[in-house]
Design an enzyme around this catalytic site. Structure first.
Site, short mmCIF file in Angstrom:
data_model
loop_
_atom_site.label_atom_id
_atom_site.label_comp_id
_atom_site.label_asym_id
_atom_site.label_seq_id
_atom_site.Cartn_x
_atom_site.Cartn_y
_atom_site.Cartn_z
N ALA A 54 9.98 2.04 -1.82
CA ALA A 54 9.93 2.88 -3.02
C ALA A 54 11.09 3.88 -3.03
CB ALA A 54 8.59 3.61 -3.10
N LYS A 73 0.82 -1.21 0.00
CA LYS A 73 0.00 0.00 0.00
C LYS A 73 0.86 1.26 0.00
CE LYS A 73 -4.31 1.63 1.90
NZ LYS A 73 -4.78 2.00 0.59
N GLY A 93 6.72 0.88 5.46
CA GLY A 93 7.55 -0.08 4.74
C GLY A 93 7.52 0.14 3.24
N CYS A 94 6.35 0.43 2.71
CA CYS A 94 6.22 0.63 1.26
C CYS A 94 6.89 1.93 0.83
CB CYS A 94 4.75 0.61 0.86
SG CYS A 94 3.98 -0.99 1.18
N THR A 95 6.80 2.95 1.66
CA THR A 95 7.48 4.21 1.36
C THR A 95 8.99 4.00 1.39
OG1 THR A 95 5.64 5.51 2.23
CG2 THR A 95 7.79 6.60 2.11
#
Length: 150
Positions: free
Chosen positions: A50, A40, A45-47
């Site tokens: 990326a 998401k 974690g996703c930030t």
């Protein structure tokens, strides 16, 4: 059935953060790619994942690779995510999870959270790496090592 190393990467078309169709199936077999699935936009974690791909992006492009991040977030969410974090690669919207299913990416945490998985596809369209870990930071060095070894 989950894809494995040595399988031909399936093609797909998804809209990017600008609502433009990205025809990945036209790139498969022409240049190396890193395709990473993440849970998401805007989560810690996703930030971090990326931004790590962003910070190493030049290394991937120097090796001739395209990078794509895929989640089930909307095109609008991807647009905000890419702009906020200055991401130099396309983030693709898979709202129906059809590509996630095509690549066999399973949910984590008792099926509640979309999985985090990275695939490296060589210039002939063959999967050379499949890495599944909720530890976001581990994906980038593994993918880069495989890309540089192609």
């Amino acid at each position: 059935m989950a894809l494995k190393i040595g399988d031909k990467a399936p093609g797909f078309t998804l809209n990017n953060q600008d609502n433009v169709a990205v025809l990945v199936d036209e790139l498969i077999g022409k240049k190396p790619m890193v395709i990473y699935f993440y849970p998401k936009n805007f989560t810690p974690g996703c930030t971090a994942q990326a931004c790590s791909f962003r910070d190493q992006y030049q290394d991937f492009t120097d090796a001739g690779a395209k990078v794509f991040g895929i989640s089930a977030d909307s095109v609008e969410s991807h647009k905000r995510f890419k702009a906020k974090h200055n991401l130099p690669f396309d983030t693709l919207s898979d709202t129906s999870n059809k590509v996630r299913k095509k690549y066999g990416v399973k949910n984590e945490l008792l099926g509640l959270l979309p999985g985090r998985e990275t695939f490296v596809v060589d210039a002939s369209g063959i999967i050379k790496m499949r890495f599944n870990s909720m530890m976001a930071a581990k994906h980038i060095p593994k993918a880069l090592a495989v890309i540089k070894g192609l």
